[in-house]
Scaffold this active site. Sequence first.
Site, PDB file in Angstrom:
ATOM      1  N   HIS A  51      -2.046 -12.347  10.606  1.00  0.00           N
ATOM      2  CA  HIS A  51      -1.586 -10.982  10.331  1.00  0.00           C
ATOM      3  C   HIS A  51      -1.348 -10.238  11.639  1.00  0.00           C
ATOM      4  CE1 HIS A  51      -1.022  -7.042   8.808  1.00  0.00           C
ATOM      5  NE2 HIS A  51      -2.158  -6.577   9.307  1.00  0.00           N
ATOM      6  N   CYS A  75      -3.166  -4.658   3.885  1.00  0.00           N
ATOM      7  CA  CYS A  75      -2.057  -5.503   4.326  1.00  0.00           C
ATOM      8  C   CYS A  75      -2.072  -6.910   3.743  1.00  0.00           C
ATOM      9  CB  CYS A  75      -2.037  -5.579   5.849  1.00  0.00           C
ATOM     10  SG  CYS A  75      -1.800  -3.973   6.610  1.00  0.00           S
ATOM     11  N   GLU A 111       0.843  -1.198   0.000  1.00  0.00           N
ATOM     12  CA  GLU A 111       0.000   0.000   0.000  1.00  0.00           C
ATOM     13  C   GLU A 111       0.876   1.245   0.000  1.00  0.00           C
ATOM     14  OE1 GLU A 111      -1.973  -1.117   3.938  1.00  0.00           O
ATOM     15  OE2 GLU A 111      -1.615   1.033   4.139  1.00  0.00           O
TER      16      GLU A 111
END
Lengths: 134, 388, 341
Positions: free
Chosen positions: C233, C112, C80
């Site tokens: 994550h 992400c 990103e």
Amino acid sequence: MGVARYWREIPARYNLIGKKCGVCGKVYFPPRIVCPKCRRKSIGKMEDYKLSGKGTVESFTVIRVPPPEFEGKSPYVMALIKMDEGCYLTGQIVDCSIDEVHIGMRVEACLRRIQEDGKRGAIYYGYKFRKAKE
Amino acid sequence: MREVAIIGIGMTKFGELWDKSFRELVAEAGIQAILDAGIEGEEIDALYLGGMSTGRFIGQEHVGPLAVEVAGLEDLHLPATRVEAACASGGVAMHQGFLAVASGMYDIVVVGGAEKMTDVVGGEATNILASAADREWESFFGVTFPGLYALMAKYHMHKYGTTQEQLAMVAVKNHYNGSMNPKAQFRRKISVEDVLKSPLVADPLHLLDCSPITDGAAAAILTPLDIAKKYTDKIVKIRASALACDTLSYHGRKRFDSLPAAVEAAKRAYKMAGIEPKDVDLAEVHDCFTIAEIIAIEDLGFVEKGKGGKATEEGLTALDGEIPVNTSGGLKAKGHPVGATGVAQINELVMQLRGEAGERQVKDATIGLAHNVGGSGGTAVIHILEAI
Amino acid sequence: MAAIVGYGAYVPRYRIKVEEIARIWGKQAASISSGLYVFEKSVPGIDEDTATISVEAARRAVKHAKINPKEIGAIYVGSESHPYAVKPTATIVAEAIEATPELTAADYEFACKAGTAGMQNCIALVKSNMIKYGMAIGADVAQAAPGDALEYTAAAGGAAFIIGKEGIAEINDTISFTTDTPDFWRREGEPYPGHGERFTGEPAYFKHVMNAAKMLMEKLGTKPSDYDYAVFHQPNGKFPMRVAKKLGFEKKQIEDGLLCPIIGNTYSGSSMLGLAAVLDVAKAGSRIIVVSYGSGAGSDAFDITVTDKIEEYERQGIRKMLENKEYVDYATYMKLRREFE
């Protein structure tokens, strides 16, 4: 600087692709058009040759008054580096403190941002050097 | 080949000349030289003007005709050529003028050199000077001009034990000489401590190890030796004019502790003049940075390779030394308007050889040498002059 | 079949401590650190960006996988913080590893999880015999507005995975769970992202990660105890630990892949760096579950089994690489991030 001027040097700037004389076998970086030893015999016989990226610092300096393109980046270390293939080049040393740099230091190439054409222009990438792991 | 003499010289004051334009500088130096030689405009056969980067410093290329115009010589349609060899532009213009006269093509030639460096601001001058280095493989990566000489300094210090103090002594000596030169940019004396306390520009070079940004112009009038007698009895003969080149980049050279082009140009010049280094009475050398003078006196054979720092420390090159170097103050104190420098060196030698150098006069000066370098040593041009 | 043929990870060597950032804003470092379970984060060098980090990771992956880069048929870089809004990072990587010109390449963006989205694409291309090898990279130099809560975690780093038919770890299956959930965003032309604060938790991260993990285990008939390692994550150190607990995983299953406490959130690099760290220590037969999360929102889940080939594979040693670090103060951090330019 126009983008074409940067683009045509990408193989050398990203991957240290220089030239090897097909006659005497000497390696040149930055790339050369003729071999200064073999001259006309080398015409058409200069082959692409990728350097290992490893070299040794022969001399260095700390740039404290940078050119406009490097404003905001100083101080940074520039070095005269002897590549393991025997040729010399000028490159920046990154990722170590200024005090660590010394003549004889082993370095290896990495890819970093070199400069950019302002905020709106192209970003120019190329080789820099860091302390070798060996 | 005809023998060539210098019959006139001219030079503006060097410095930050805010009120003077490029064309005014060219006119002032050129007219001074013409008047000094006592020649008429109609007698001039050709003009060579050294300028490193008029295009980038003042946005003006094509300065040959500009020089003709400012001197009011356009009706003569003089052949004028602008010569470029970075900081050796002036020296190479001298070489061109010498060739033109020696060959028999022209009889009276005006050689000029000029740079107007203060019409750009900030880092722009640094950037323009960096174009004397290899843009693609040196400057692109962020090395500056002081940076390249700093690499030389570090190399020399590492190999021969040359010290920062010895570098500083070059600046101290040249500022001392410059204090006696009314045309010098800096006329204040400095100490070793002043140099070492000045800000670092590119380690190990401090600000006072570096020559300044300067405006200025210089000129000289060349004629065949046999004609020279018609104009003056203080004739200075050009005994040698030698030019040599090397790779554009510093990293491309065979040696890093020397400028091989300067060594070669010196060899050619000594051969042409039929003299040896020890015959030289004084020299103007290209001290764009203090390390450059140390390397220069080695390359010229005044001292052994590696002994330049020590020799400077021992006073060999001082005004009262065995071979006074940069009696004018050198690039360091007199100033370094890049394109003018090579011709300004000739001005100083001619003054010394004529015995007109005033306070800084070297006694019994007969043979003088000028060493002018372009870039980090890509070009070197050497002239040997003799008072006859 | 599809498998991981090689991997490479790169994290810049600069670090800033949470307490240094807290000092600037008059916050209590101890409560932030314990709240986020993050102690320091990586900072890119002044000349580093997503392209240079991707190149570092990619070069390491190629070197360790010992493959001919010309045989890579696809490169996807998920990030990103691509250096260009228009002009691919992937072509820079392709050129820098000498994979050009016979390949396809593209940049991905899905907060992400853009890197794992690239992995799924590579898996599909390999399985369909369209390519021999594919390279998926997740890398970021994450942005955070000065003073924003994100500043304590937004970090720099990335990992590259080479996908082929056979390799050091077989990818048994992958599924995704995706909805339109605006928990975190960055508008076109804006330098810093915005976020929904506590909304980024339950309805966003936890919902997507848990659903993806459950769906995958349900499909394969596995349960948490079947896995030797789990990687979730890591927007901070706390969320992956809490999600693991909620799903029924034990702490020791996630420990090896949990890098966030010492490097921060490397965004697109986060779950992929976690997987790389696990592969550094896994043994033949080890089973791994990886669940990424991208705001906006979605999760990709992977079920992976390490093969015998891992034994002769020269592993990178990511945790060792992370030991080579240099701390910077806040002003230097801002300089390195080019905030003054």
